[in-house]
Design an enzyme around this catalytic site. Structure first.
Site, PDB file in Angstrom:
ATOM      1  N   LYS A 122     -13.362  -9.074 -15.558  1.00 53.48           N
ATOM      2  CA  LYS A 122     -13.938  -9.210 -16.902  1.00 53.48           C
ATOM      3  C   LYS A 122     -13.588 -10.541 -17.567  1.00 53.48           C
ATOM      4  CE  LYS A 122     -15.943  -6.260 -19.857  1.00 53.48           C
ATOM      5  NZ  LYS A 122     -17.036  -5.376 -19.415  1.00 53.48           N
ATOM      6  N   HIS A 177       7.561  -7.519  -4.530  1.00 54.25           N
ATOM      7  CA  HIS A 177       6.185  -7.835  -4.959  1.00 54.25           C
ATOM      8  C   HIS A 177       6.144  -9.107  -5.810  1.00 54.25           C
ATOM      9  CE1 HIS A 177       3.998  -4.204  -3.635  1.00 54.25           C
ATOM     10  NE2 HIS A 177       5.217  -3.672  -3.674  1.00 54.25           N
ATOM     11  N   GLU A 205       3.588 -10.576  -6.830  1.00 52.70           N
ATOM     12  CA  GLU A 205       2.412 -10.566  -7.713  1.00 52.70           C
ATOM     13  C   GLU A 205       2.675  -9.856  -9.043  1.00 52.70           C
ATOM     14  OE1 GLU A 205       2.905  -8.770  -5.073  1.00 52.70           O
ATOM     15  OE2 GLU A 205       1.886  -6.831  -5.111  1.00 52.70           O
ATOM     16  N   GLY A 257       0.843  -1.195   0.000  1.00 52.22           N
ATOM     17  CA  GLY A 257       0.000   0.000   0.000  1.00 52.22           C
ATOM     18  C   GLY A 257       0.869   1.232   0.000  1.00 52.22           C
ATOM     19  N   ASP A 293     -21.167  -8.018 -19.616  1.00 51.05           N
ATOM     20  CA  ASP A 293     -21.528  -8.172 -18.200  1.00 51.05           C
ATOM     21  C   ASP A 293     -23.041  -8.283 -18.014  1.00 51.05           C
ATOM     22  OD1 ASP A 293     -18.840  -7.733 -17.965  1.00 51.05           O
ATOM     23  OD2 ASP A 293     -19.027  -5.675 -17.237  1.00 51.05           O
ATOM     24  N   CYS A 316       5.427  -6.275   1.154  1.00 53.53           N
ATOM     25  CA  CYS A 316       5.825  -4.865   1.135  1.00 53.53           C
ATOM     26  C   CYS A 316       5.317  -4.140   2.382  1.00 53.53           C
ATOM     27  CB  CYS A 316       5.359  -4.200  -0.164  1.00 53.53           C
ATOM     28  SG  CYS A 316       6.046  -2.563  -0.375  1.00 53.53           S
ATOM     29  N   TYR A 317       4.316  -3.285   2.261  1.00 57.14           N
ATOM     30  CA  TYR A 317       3.789  -2.617   3.458  1.00 57.14           C
ATOM     31  C   TYR A 317       3.365  -3.664   4.491  1.00 57.14           C
ATOM     32  CZ  TYR A 317       1.007   0.395   6.460  1.00 57.14           C
ATOM     33  OH  TYR A 317       0.513   1.072   7.550  1.00 57.14           O
TER      34      TYR A 317
END
Ligand code: XMP
Length: 514
Positions: free
Chosen positions: A370, A173, A175, A59, A231, A86-87
């Site tokens: 999506k 990170h 990710e 964050g 959607d 991280c944070y």
């Protein structure tokens, strides 16, 4: 059977999303929850799903800022394994009285880590790993019961594990794609440490979504907002499976649609085999939008009018519920999760007035991205032109006209959009694109048409590639195609004297101009 689940505590920004997506890509279910979630709230969540692990996201805050987000200590010491990224790592270090201070040198971008112990979350990693980091604070020391697993040039404690409790931390990170073995770190945590089974598949969720709609609406009637996009068509089909004749699909024509759209949606209504009504509300929308220039105001007005039209239509059909095709990013960008900031109010989320005359709003796709919705649409065998249709925002052309809206401006941008679509699709360029469209800017420019000066409008072309609209990069359209688009627009639309191509990525830009 309850799904094995990893909860991602949201400490801000888009990191939480990326982590959640990476977990789902491993066929393990994941939900994002606010950072303030307490242990007893987790116990509540356990009634629905099997929470096997917790990840604290990165964050933008520094741990020493006045209102820096914190964590319930009960969560940290619960029997559920915790991984701080991280944070998240800094927060854990801070909570156990480790030393966290501003780094001597901020690290941003690609860097390298030295792996001291390739175990726990770092199992299988090499001695030197390419990583991606973005941090201002660093952890300098942790208590004795913690083992330091990795370091970087400016960060002595870049990964750790608590030997007694299942607590892990990583400064970089995993990710992010630029971290070479990031996927391994995530799978180490979710499979080896948390013991999750890879049983979650979005297509396996269809029955649950249908059941949920059934349960929420019960014996009442419902209307579904059908725009003809991916959607809403998917949500309508799910709702139709759940409710049968108790469902009516409502297509509202707000006068801000693309060329040919009302006709296409009418055909779609028939194809889907559900009760279908077409409501022409264009006059009402144009009246409400008269003179409005602020984009957020436009969205709010459109959101409000939409709901009012649905309420009126629902009354005619004695419907008590409204079904919508809202997806996860719509909610995030509208600031509906705690630490996310409002980027735009999506008309179907933040635009909804606080007092509505429905018993409830049903959003079967609210947790999905999506590309996940697309998988469900394929499973439902929706027509190809729906599954692969480019997204079109609910407020329609209103957010593609910068400044106030007039009927002529709508015509101009609609005609330009027709040309863009025809030229892109005609060349088969649409295959790799997420969206491609025209925007009518509020800039006036000098041109020369037929030997005389002409002072007119500027159209911007936007075409982007993306997988989930959270990030996007502009498409490298061949110049030849751009030239034809530009020539056609300036020839066929008298008011336009200049065409420009938008070459910004998201971030820092957004996909739509407003
Ligand atoms: P931005 O412009 O925020 O758009 O990068 C991300 C995606 O969302 C679509 N979009 C909307 N969709 N209602 C919608 O249903 C809205 O108010 C809205 N605003 C943007 C946009 O077209 C893109 O696909």
């Amino acid at each position: 059977m309850k799904q094995d689940t990893i909860l991602v505590f949201d400490f801000g920004g888009q990191y939480a999303h990326l982590i959640s997506r990476r977990i789902r890509e491993n066929n393990v279910y994941s939900e994002i929850v606010p950072n303030t979630t307490t242990l007893s709230e987790i116990e509540n969540i356990q009634r629905r799903v099997n929470v096997k692990g917790i990840i604290l996201s990165g964050g933008p805050s520094s741990i020493y800022e006045k209102n820096a987000p914190k964590l319930d200590k009960g969560v940290l010491y619960s029997p559920i394994p915790v991984l701080g990224i991280c944070y998240g790592l800094q927060l854990i270090a801070y909570s156990v009285n480790g030393e966290v201070t501003p780094a001597k040198k901020k690290e941003y971008g690609i860097s390298f880590a030295t792996i001291k112990h390739a175990k726990g979350i770092l199992k299988g990693l090499h001695r030197r790993e390419q990583i991606w980091m973005s941090h201002g604070d660093s952890v300098y020391s942790v208590p004795d019961n913690f083992e330091v697993l990795a370091s970087t040039e400016n960060c002595p404690v870049a990964a750790f594990m608590d030997r007694q409790n299942e607590i892990y931390g990583i400064q970089w990170h995993p990710e992010v794609v630029h971290t070479k073995n990031g996927a391994r770190v995530i799978s180490n945590f979710i499979f080896d440490i948390c013991g999750c089974k890879p049983t979650w598949k979005v297509v396996g969720m269809l029955d649950r979504y249908v059941d949920e709609v059934k349960r929420q609406v019960g014996k009442d009637k419902a209307v579904v907002a059908l725009s003809g996009g991916l959607d809403s068509s998917t949500a309508a089909t799910i709702a139709s499976k759940a409710l049968g004749r108790n469902l009516t699909a409502v297509f509202v024509d707000h006068g801000l649609l693309r060329g040919g759209e009302p006709k296409q949606v009418k055909v779609l209504g028939k194809k889907l085999g559900i009760n279908f009504v077409y409501v022409d509300a264009s006059r009402r929308f144009m009246e409400a939008l008269k003179g409005v220039t602020d984009p957020e105001q436009k969205r709010k007005i459109i959101g409000r009018e939409f709901i009012r039209v649905f309420e009126e239509t629902a009354k005619r059909y004695n419907a008590k519920y409204l079904v919508q095709g809202t997806i996860y990013p719509d909610r995030i960008e509208s600031g509906q999760t705690k630490n996310s900031k409002v980027i735009k109010t999506h008309h179907n989320v933040g635009g909804i007035p606080s007092v509505i005359k429905f018993k409830g709003i049903v959003e079967p796709l609210r947790e999905l991205y999506k590309d996940e919705v697309r998988k469900i649409a394929k499973q439902l065998k929706l027509p190809k032109e729906i599954v692969y249709r480019q997204p079109f925002p609910g407020p329609g052309l209103a957010v593609r006209i910068v400044g106030d809206i007039t009927e002529r401006k709508v015509e101009i941008v609609r005609n330009a959009d027709n040309i863009v679509r025809a030229e892109i699709i005609g060349r088969g360029l649409d295959k790799g694109m997420w969206q491609y469209f025209a925007v009518l800017t509020d800039t006036k420019s000098t041109g020369v048409k037929g030997d005389s000066r002409s002072y007119g409008s500027v159209i911007a072309i936007r075409a982007v590639e993306s997988t989930d609209a959270m990030t996007a990069s502009f498409s490298r359209i061949p110049y030849e195609a751009l030239e034809t688009i530009s020539t056609r627009i300036t020839n066929e639309i008298p008011e336009v004297v200049r065409v420009v191509y938008d070459i910004t990525n998201k971030p820092p830009s957004t996909i739509e101009w407003e």
